[in-house]
Design an enzyme around this catalytic site. Structure first.
Site, short mmCIF file in Angstrom:
data_model
loop_
_atom_site.label_atom_id
_atom_site.label_comp_id
_atom_site.label_asym_id
_atom_site.label_seq_id
_atom_site.Cartn_x
_atom_site.Cartn_y
_atom_site.Cartn_z
N ASN A 150 0.80 -1.22 0.00
CA ASN A 150 0.00 0.00 0.00
C ASN A 150 0.84 1.27 0.00
O ASN A 150 0.35 2.34 0.35
CB ASN A 150 -0.96 0.01 1.19
CG ASN A 150 -0.25 -0.15 2.53
OD1 ASN A 150 0.94 0.11 2.65
ND2 ASN A 150 -0.98 -0.60 3.54
N HIS B 295 -9.67 4.43 8.78
CA HIS B 295 -8.36 3.98 8.30
C HIS B 295 -8.49 3.23 6.97
O HIS B 295 -8.60 2.01 6.93
CB HIS B 295 -7.73 3.06 9.36
CG HIS B 295 -6.29 2.76 9.11
ND1 HIS B 295 -5.55 2.00 9.98
CD2 HIS B 295 -5.45 3.10 8.11
CE1 HIS B 295 -4.31 1.89 9.52
NE2 HIS B 295 -4.24 2.54 8.38
N GLN C 266 -8.12 0.82 17.26
CA GLN C 266 -8.94 0.67 16.06
C GLN C 266 -9.75 -0.63 16.17
O GLN C 266 -9.17 -1.65 16.54
CB GLN C 266 -8.07 0.66 14.81
CG GLN C 266 -7.41 1.99 14.57
CD GLN C 266 -6.75 2.12 13.20
OE1 GLN C 266 -6.44 3.21 12.77
NE2 GLN C 266 -6.50 1.02 12.52
N ARG D 139 0.36 5.80 12.05
CA ARG D 139 -0.26 5.10 13.17
C ARG D 139 -0.77 6.12 14.18
O ARG D 139 -0.09 7.08 14.52
CB ARG D 139 0.73 4.15 13.86
CG ARG D 139 1.04 2.88 13.06
CD ARG D 139 -0.19 2.00 12.93
NE ARG D 139 0.08 0.77 12.22
CZ ARG D 139 -0.05 0.62 10.91
NH1 ARG D 139 -0.45 1.64 10.16
NH2 ARG D 139 0.20 -0.54 10.33
#
Length: 341
Positions: free
Chosen positions: A108, A291, A272, A244
């Site tokens: 990613n 996210h 999360q 993060r």
């Protein structure tokens, strides 16, 4: 042998990180001795971890492998991050128990770098207020324009100059900005090539108009951007975090945004999924999203390929490619996750 995977539920066939599509693992594991158990929340981990040989989860919806869970998981040999990062795995516990921890590097990188640029522009240009007015039927141009800025001429500091940091810098360069970075591992060979300057951390924080966080979450970076650091920033600094959530101190961010000290945007939270009462949810003039920066359709395809390659090696009892490894043979093997002395 048991594989435990945590994926969200969805009805979309293009969402490969899902209970339904499960990164193609149902078909991949057909005719093997591996049983795939799919759960949809971290709360279910304790019900299944004891017999698991492999755990797969994403940074977007993690299965937290704490020390307590590692102690309980007597058979656990491999924890795979379907994406990038290790912060949902207690690395000390993994080292102690001999659990291999792996990620999918490169899956990613471009996706997150593009999001970094988008967030920077969105915050600089005061996009949210302009959009709010459009949706609310208002037309107060001075209220938008008084807080909108061009990208050109700004000093952009990147904290963490690994793969994503470098791709972010390359995409920002055409905007005619001054680029600077801080990283525990200086990359002199890239500085002239990319037109970027190395600076110490305090200089990065104090002189940048935009600070982009692109560091892993480690013992060294946890809550790195606390109240003291934020107070050193220029008034109105744009702070982008698609790395993060734990790298910033959440209460300090909330206070700084409310006071107008900074504009903050990104897609990462801690924990999360973020709870409903997370202090960032009520903030105005931020670029916060769930996210998803590294979960584009194309990124998920790369994640699926990487996870299946790791499992192929694991099932065949062959060495997992070194580039995938974070922890192996009772030690951290990836430089990015090593604690600085």
């Amino acid at each position: 042998m048991k594989i435990l995977a945590l994926f969200p539920e969805t009805t979309s066939a293009t969402q490969l990180l899902s209970k339904e599509e499960s990164l193609g693992l149902k078909e991949f594991l057909k005719n093997t001795d591996y049983e795939l158990t799919i759960i949809t929340s971290d709360k279910e981990v304790d019900d299944h971890i004891e017999g698991a040989d492999v755990v797969i989860s994403s940074p977007f919806l993690p299965a937290y492998i704490t020390k307590e869970r590692a102690d309980k998981a007597k058979n656990l040999k491999l924890a795979i991050t379907a994406g990038i990062g290790s912060d949902h795995v207690d690395l000390d516990a993994a080292i102690d128990k001999g659990i291999t921890v792996a990620e999918i590097p490169g899956s990613n990188n471009v996706s997150v770098a593009e999001q970094n640029v988008m967030e920077t522009l969105l915050l600089l240009r005061n996009y949210e207020e302009g959009h709010r007015q459009a949706a609310a039927g208002e037309w107060d141009l001075p209220k938008v324009g008084a807080e909108a800025h061009d990208m050109i001429g700004k000093t952009v500091g990147i904290f963490g100059f690994g793969r994503i940091g470098q791709l972010t810098a390359a995409r920002l360069k055409p905007f005619e900005v001054k680029l600077q970075y801080h990283d525990p591992y200086r990359k002199k060979e890239l500085e002239d090539q990319m037109g970027i300057q190395y600076v110490d951390f305090d200089t990065l924080v104090q002189t940048s108009d935009v600070v982009i966080i692109q560091s892993p979450l480690t013992k060294d970076t946890k809550n790195k951007f606390d109240k003291n650091v934020i107070n050193k920033m220029k008034d109105g600094t744009v702070l982008v975090n698609c790395a993060r959530g734990g790298i910033v101190e959440k209460e300090a961010i909330a206070e700084a945004v409310k006071s107008g000290k900074i504009r903050y945007g990104g897609d990462v939270w801690y924990p999360q999924p973020a709870p409903y009462d997370h202090p960032w949810r009520s903030l105005k003039q931020t670029g916060l999203t769930v996210h998803y920066s590294g979960m584009t359709v194309e990124a998920q395809e790369r994640i699926q390929e990487g996870v299946q390659e790791i499992l192929t090696s694991f099932i065949s009892n062959e060495p997992i490619k070194e580039s995938y490894l974070i922890v192996d043979n009772h030690k951290v093997t990836n430089q990015s996750y090593q604690t600085q002395k």
